[in-house]
Design an enzyme around this catalytic site. Sequence first.
Site, mmCIF file in Angstrom:
data_model
loop_
_atom_site.group_PDB
_atom_site.id
_atom_site.type_symbol
_atom_site.label_atom_id
_atom_site.label_comp_id
_atom_site.label_asym_id
_atom_site.label_seq_id
_atom_site.Cartn_x
_atom_site.Cartn_y
_atom_site.Cartn_z
ATOM 1 C CG ASP A 13 28.776 52.829 10.357
ATOM 2 O OD1 ASP A 13 27.813 52.500 10.690
ATOM 3 O OD2 ASP A 13 29.826 53.271 10.854
ATOM 4 C CE LYS A 16 25.734 46.660 8.183
ATOM 5 N NZ LYS A 16 26.984 47.680 8.460
ATOM 6 N N GLY A 40 24.027 50.948 14.132
ATOM 7 C CA GLY A 40 23.207 51.834 13.874
ATOM 8 C C GLY A 40 22.847 52.035 12.565
ATOM 9 C CG HIS A 41 21.457 49.262 10.575
ATOM 10 N ND1 HIS A 41 21.135 47.912 10.486
ATOM 11 C CD2 HIS A 41 22.901 49.064 10.868
ATOM 12 C CE1 HIS A 41 22.034 47.099 10.526
ATOM 13 N NE2 HIS A 41 23.204 47.937 11.044
ATOM 14 C CD GLN A 222 27.702 44.798 14.950
ATOM 15 O OE1 GLN A 222 27.288 43.957 14.945
ATOM 16 N NE2 GLN A 222 27.171 46.040 15.129
#
Length: 424
Positions: A13, A16, A40-41, A222
């Site tokens: 988180d 990225k 989750g981006h 990640q």
Amino acid sequence: MPATVIVGAQWGDEGKGKIVDLLAQDSDVVCRYQGGPNAGHTIVVDGETYKIRALPSGIVRGKPCVIGNGCVVDLEVLIGELDDFESRGRSTDEVYVSGNAHLIMPWHLAIDQASERRLGKLAIGTTKRGIGPCYADKAMRLGIRVQDILDPKILRQKIEVALAEKNLWLQRVYDSEPFDLETVAAQYEGHAQRLRRYVADTSLYVDNALRAGKDVLFEGAQATLLDLDHGTYPFVTSSNPVASNAATGVGIGPQRIDRVIGVAKAYVTRVGEGPFPSEIEGADQERMRELGHEYGTVTGRSRRCGWLDLVALRYAVRVNGIDQLALTKLDVLSHFDELPVCVRYRTPDGGETRDFPAHQSDFHAAEPVYDVLPGWSEPLDGCASAGELPEAARGYVEFVERELDVEVTLVGTGADRASVLTRA
Ligand code: GDP
Ligand code: IMO
Ligand code: MG
């Protein structure tokens, strides 16, 4: 630069997605090389928010996107994302999914959930998206791959073989409900119809792109400290986010990678369990969480917040071969008078180290040693260039560069796509 890896340098988180979105402007292809919908981006474009889990973030710029062989694919999530982009009037014609990527099946989700339940206080705090059980089956050579959906007979056979074992496991070990073969087979035949046109030889596709001189981004999910080999095991994910795995996870030679950009927050967050030396004590933890909106994209869980940890970041520079850093969320620090930065760990024998401990017990016992840097109170959203940052904010970034001997080339000053400053 033809081939650039964007890798998380902390516990995930770091932002990225936003950095990939920025660099995707000038790239021709964007690839994911590991992980699945545990990612989750978030990308914010003119107030519109995209939360992407399966597709590479380059999809927002309309770039050709590759899901590499090193990824694990939940067809429901992926199809949901493809449908969502199409319903926003976007084309998904240039999405390519490796036939060698493994499928996250319903029993992987059930086992992930049951296993966490059973671990109780020892739980890892996974995202419960079936990631660990899916990679475990891959290593056991029991997995079902994306290419298996191309032949309904093979697909049904593989589901049948897997269920014979998984149903026993679910019922006898986890006291959970079994899956019905007919129901799962029918569901996956439907998924197969939707997905088959995206299945491709992605290694060949990326190799051809690189040979043609195109710019390719490899988007890590990640992060380094969640890496199965190099992270804080067992509180890690089940794949290798580190930069070198971009080669394996897409199917190119390691010498093809030209540049590695690490993404780090100007502080640190962690979701899930596990040691975290610079975790903030007291009211500032909650303050940081609120200011940074630190709630998980996938699970909604509160992220644990800590001061910037340069021992851990130095380690990330080493194991990834980071050439440059993007330091995100500097704006969140505008509200603190003083900014502790962890520069060394104190070890139980009374010594101090700048190097990340190689042994888990030493890491668990490590106490952070802080240098306290001056804060600034000006918001950063008005800064149009790095030179306009308040003096203390510039000092903070320069301190990081000096300590790590790595250039910080990008600085995040807000969630929106436009809120990033380029340095040097
Ligand atoms: P990822 O998983 O590494 O892509 O990061 P996430 O998207 O899960 O979490 C990063 C969060 O910070 C998202 O909500 C982003 O919109 C937000 N973000 C990214 N960069 C910045 C920044 O420079 N400043 C602020 N305030 N928010 C940012
Ligand atoms: P992005 O790509 C932050 C964490 C989970 C848990 C551990 C194992 O958005 O940075 P898993 O479901 O992978 O078996 O969970 O890893 N985790 C993440 N934390 N960001 C992520 O992804 C994460 N993906 C997994 O919270 O501690
Ligand atoms: Mg995330």
